[in-house]
Structures are given as C-alpha cells and as structure tokens.
Design an enzyme around this catalytic site. Structure first.
Site, short mmCIF file in Angstrom:
data_model
loop_
_atom_site.label_atom_id
_atom_site.label_comp_id
_atom_site.label_asym_id
_atom_site.label_seq_id
_atom_site.Cartn_x
_atom_site.Cartn_y
_atom_site.Cartn_z
N MET A 1 0.84 -1.19 0.00
CA MET A 1 0.00 0.00 0.00
C MET A 1 0.87 1.24 0.00
SD MET A 1 -1.14 0.67 3.95
CE MET A 1 -2.28 -0.66 4.23
N ASN A 2 0.31 2.32 -0.55
CA ASN A 2 0.89 3.63 -0.25
C ASN A 2 -0.21 4.56 0.26
OD1 ASN A 2 1.17 3.25 -3.44
ND2 ASN A 2 0.88 5.43 -3.21
N ASP A 3 -0.42 5.71 -0.30
CA ASP A 3 -1.25 6.75 0.33
C ASP A 3 -2.58 6.28 0.91
OD1 ASP A 3 0.61 7.84 -1.39
OD2 ASP A 3 -0.82 9.12 -2.43
N GLN A 19 -4.00 3.41 -1.56
CA GLN A 19 -3.34 3.05 -2.80
C GLN A 19 -2.82 1.62 -2.66
OE1 GLN A 19 -2.53 5.31 -5.89
NE2 GLN A 19 -4.57 5.37 -4.99
N TRP A 27 5.11 -1.02 -6.28
CA TRP A 27 4.10 -0.12 -6.84
C TRP A 27 3.79 -0.51 -8.28
CZ3 TRP A 27 3.33 3.34 -10.78
CH2 TRP A 27 2.30 4.26 -10.61
N SER A 60 -4.69 8.59 -5.98
CA SER A 60 -5.24 9.07 -4.71
C SER A 60 -6.41 10.03 -4.87
CB SER A 60 -4.13 9.74 -3.90
OG SER A 60 -3.26 8.73 -3.43
N ARG A 130 -3.36 15.85 -9.79
CA ARG A 130 -3.92 14.71 -9.07
C ARG A 130 -4.24 14.96 -7.60
NH1 ARG A 130 1.50 13.15 -10.42
NH2 ARG A 130 2.86 13.03 -8.59
N ASP A 131 -4.84 13.93 -7.02
CA ASP A 131 -5.10 13.79 -5.59
C ASP A 131 -6.15 14.79 -5.08
OD1 ASP A 131 -3.02 12.03 -6.01
OD2 ASP A 131 -1.50 13.30 -5.08
N GLU A 182 1.90 16.96 -4.03
CA GLU A 182 0.92 15.88 -4.09
C GLU A 182 -0.01 15.96 -2.88
OE1 GLU A 182 3.43 12.37 -6.22
OE2 GLU A 182 3.77 12.48 -4.09
N TRP A 275 9.07 7.60 -0.47
CA TRP A 275 9.32 7.11 -1.84
C TRP A 275 10.78 6.79 -2.10
CZ3 TRP A 275 5.92 4.55 -4.03
CH2 TRP A 275 4.58 4.93 -4.05
C1 FRU Z 1 1.72 10.09 -3.53
C2 FRU Z 1 1.30 9.65 -4.91
C3 FRU Z 1 0.10 10.42 -5.37
C4 FRU Z 1 -0.51 9.51 -6.38
C5 FRU Z 1 -0.27 8.16 -5.78
C6 FRU Z 1 -0.03 7.08 -6.77
O1 FRU Z 1 2.43 9.13 -2.82
O2 FRU Z 1 2.38 9.78 -5.81
O3 FRU Z 1 0.40 11.71 -5.87
O4 FRU Z 1 -1.88 9.77 -6.56
O5 FRU Z 1 0.87 8.30 -4.95
O6 FRU Z 1 0.06 5.83 -6.15
#
Ligand code: FRU
Length: 472
Positions: A1-3, A19, A27, A60, A130-131, A182, A275
C-alpha cells in the site's frame, strides 16, 4: 500500500481506502484497497473498492458523504462519493494522463459504481494533476476541492460534485519545492492559547514527492492562512517551511471527512513510508503501513501558530501497564527498563534535564544495534538516530539521524512514544514536534534502555505500557 485515500466517517464506520497494488509488493497499477473500523484501532479488511478501468489506474483522492444528494446518484438519500485521479498510461511514455473522476456507493462503501460522465476535470497543461480532496463549504453551500498540479495547488468549487469551476491557485513561490506537490488537504481549525486564541485559521497540507537529490525523500509541509471559498492566502512569508513531521516516514497524510460535529476532531492518517525506499523495505508478503491516526489542533506558540498532533485517545484501549514511576533521579549508566523485552510499547515520560547533556531511549537494542530517540540539551533538539537500527542496507539513505528543535518548558521535556515491531512514532513537547520512522531491527534486538548522559536527569513521571495487537 501507499497513500491513505477517501477517509470518511459514515453510519458508524470509519472508512480507510488506500493506494494498493494487489499483484505485488512493488508499486504498479493502482487500485483502492479498503478497510473499515468502528474505533480507528481495529480494522476489518474489505474487498478492493476501485479497480482500474478504461480511464486508467486509480490514484489518490478523497470521499465525502453527499448528505443532500447534490449529485443525484442516490435518489434523494445520502450516499458516499469518491473523488479520485484516473491515471491513464500513455503509450511509449513513462507519464500518465491524469484527470479527476467520481465513483459512488449506496451500500456503505461495499460496492462502487463508476460515474458514466468520467472524467469530471481534465487539464492537459499539467502532467502532474492529481489527488483531489473535496469538502463541503458550508458558508457557500457548495463543494470545494484542492488538487495538486506539480508545483502548485489548484482550488475548485462545484454545486453537485460533477461540474467543477476553477477558482484559483496557490504555491508557485511558497514553501518547500523539493519535488512534485501531491496529496493536498484544506481545513479550518480554531487556534488555542496565546495571542491567536479565539480565532480560526485554515490549514493547507501539501506533500512533496522526492526529487532524487533531496536526501530526506518525500515529506509533508503545511501552510497556515485564510481561505474565502475561492482563494487561499498564507499568513507567513513565502520562504517559511512548516513540516508536519520531522521523521522520514509520514507521507501523503490527509484528514477524515464527515466526522460528526459532536466529535468535532480533525483526524489525520499518513502513509508510513518514503518514496526514497518504499519499494525496497525488507518486508515479506506485505509492504507499507499507515501511521497511528492523529488529532490535529492549532496552537499559538512563541514562533507563531503551529499544528499540534496527538495520538487518538482510542488507542489507549490497547494498553497493559508495565511500569509506573515518578520523581526518579536517573544517573548515567543505569537503566530502569532493563527487564523489559516487548515488541510493542507505549511510553509517556517527562524529563527534567538538570545538567545532563542527553536523555532518552535506546530502543530495539541488542549487541551493537539500537535506535536512539533522545533529547540533546546543548542544541535543544529531539532526535531519532536509526543508523544502527538493524537492517538498513536496502537503501543508502535509510541509516540516518534527524533532529528537530524542541524548546524545553520550565526545564522539562515530554515525550510520548509508540514503538511497534518496525516503527516508532514520537510525539514530543505536547505534540508540536512529531517524528515518525520505520525501523527494521533484527530478531534478537528486544532490549530497551532509558538513559541519561553527562549528568543526572530527573524523571518526573514515566509510564510504560505493553500494547496489545490490534489484530488479536
Ligand atoms: C503520492 C502519490 C500520489 C498519487 C499516488 C499514486 O504518494 O504519488 O500523488 O496519486 O501516490 O500511487
């Protein structure tokens, strides 16, 4: 997972989407994973909520309760609307085409329908676009959105979540720009204490992706200012940088939507990684975790208005008392915690520094290995040193020490630590300085030391708890 994504409270449940790449611990094509909780501590994993479609991967974004069915998705009842970025891979290019889209759910987030009119916002001028974080603007009775576009934040408004009007932008020459902007968030909080007391301020949270030559990697900053539904103006000079966290592993954090007014808390959760090395951390079968949810408040301090973080009080339900002491004079070379060998601990301590040069904890110790969380009185800094924390060789920047200014109050320093198997979260100085770090100790590293260096320290109060597993 991320965000963390789409955090929203609805009908007794806290939702946490995230994410997620179901195929791998690296990823890749992003989905929204999903978990729910009734107490923010114990989580139930649910099936994947959003999957890539012809508009692209699911990056995100946020989710809101559309109480008045402004969107018309719910036949007059309330329902959940997710507002997220679709990232469409472009043939022969590393870049994706990013646009904002909607999905909705009338069954408490269990199943989702993609809006047939997706995407709802496009702008090909921006490669990074994004986001979206959406909230209900009560004063103007409309929706508001903040969106990251590379080196700035864009502001939009909408009557129905489907038609969005551009309002303004912020940030080109403000704050830190060590990478792409972001995951923004925007919310209002009352200011507690001091000169700012009694007023309300807006907080704009902005995460910054890691440019390769920025050794600290990805970090999150915030701005304090005013917002009139159209424009955000920072109160501070453009070069001011306010960090949300002084550790290395709290990124992409945003807040929960629709927390009931009688609760009233502004709750933030972050992704506990960076990251720089997120795809290389030495874990098996899973990779990535979230921070403890935190309550955000604003306080007027000597240097200005600052964001204060406190762990959610619900987490106290995990406590099992191990040690309680007060008014103890600790001399160098003595360790009142020598008998403790626990994987997960919570510690609250208040030190009176006296003439000591340093005091703090050596965590996850064994042989030469340890992680130090301590206060250095000469420089008036709190630091975490994870150079010898265990497995560090998966990335050249992981073995490091970081310091943050922390002024003692009446000669005292307070620390509140949450030590998990592979992380430490430190709330210091009543929550004005926070450090969140990953650690990968070796299996035998189970010791903990409370130490004083240079001279005696007075431990005013010390409470140590074993933390029960949230998965138990
Ligand atoms: C932040 C990010 C967001 C993007 C997502 C992609 O960590 O880069 O900007 O939406 O992760 O996984």
């Amino acid at each position: 997972m991320n965000d963390p994504n789409g955090m929203v409270y609805f009908e007794g449940e806290y939702h946490l989407f995230y994410q997620y790449h179901p195929e791998s611990t690296i990823w890749g094509p992003m989905h929204w994973g999903h978990a729910v909780s009734t107490d923010l501590v114990h989580w139930e994993q649910l099936p994947v909520a959003l999957k890539p479609d012809h508009n692209g991967y699911i990056f995100s974004g946020s989710a809101v309760v559309d109480w008045n069915d402004t969107s018309g998705f719910f036949g007059g009842s309330p329902g959940l609307v997710a507002v997220f970025t679709h990232a469409k891979p472009q043939p022969g290019s590393e870049e994706s085409l990013q646009s904002q889209s909607l999905a909705y759910s009338s069954d408490k987030g269990r199943t989702w329908t993609m809006f047939a009119g997706n995407p709802v916002i496009t702008d090909e001028r921006f490669a990074d676009f994004r986001d979206p974080k959406v909230f209900w603007d009560k004063e103007r009775s409309r929706w508001a959105m903040v969106l990251a576009a590379g080196d700035r934040i864009l502001f939009y408004s909408s009557p129905d979540l489907k038609d969005w009007s551009y309002c303004s932008e912020f940030g080109l020459n403000e704050g830190a720009h060590m990478g792409v902007w972001e995951c923004p968030d925007l919310f209002e909080l009352p200011v507690e204490g001091g000169e700012g007391g009694g007023i309300r301020k807006w907080v704009l949270v902005v995460s910054i992706g890691a440019d390769p030559d920025f050794p600290e990697g990805s970090r999150t900053q915030y701005f304090i200012g005013s917002y009139d539904g159209t424009v955000f103006v920072s109160d501070n000079p453009a070069e001011t940088i306010l960090w949300l966290d002084h550790g290395r592993d709290n990124y992409a954090g945003v807040s929960w939507s629709d927390i009931p007014a009688m609760d009233g808390r502004r709750l933030l959760i972050g992704w506990m990684s960076n990251w720089k090395y997120a795809n290389q951390t030495p874990t098996d079968a899973w990779r990535g975790a979230m921070t403890i949810p935190r309550v955000l408040t604003l306080r007027s301090e000597a240097e200005g208005i600052r964001l204060i973080q406190a762990p959610i009080q619900e987490i106290r339900t995990l406590r099992e008392p191990l040690v309680e002491m007060s008014d103890l004079l600790l001399s160098p070379g003595h360790n009142p915690l020598a008998h403790i060998h626990e994987g997960c601990l919570e510690i609250e301590v208040e030190f009176e520094l006296l003439a000591a040069t340093e005091c703090g904890f050596s965590l996850k110790s064994g042989g030469e290995k340890r992680t130090v969380v301590a206060y250095h009185s000469g420089t008036e800094t709190l630091y975490i040193d994870r150079s010898l924390s265990g497995i560090t060789d998966f990335h050249e920047t992981f073995a490091c020490r970081h310091d943050a200014r922390l002024i003692p109050k009446q000669g005292c320093v307070r620390m509140h630590l949450f030590i998990d198997h592979s992380s430490v979260e430190v709330f210091a100085g009543d929550g004005s300085v926070v450090m969140t770090d990953l650690l990968f100790p070796e299996p035998g590293s189970s010791g903990i030391e409370l130490f004083a260096a240079g001279a005696n320290v007075r431990i005013r109060t010390l409470r140590v708890f074993r933390l029960q597993s949230v998965w138990g």
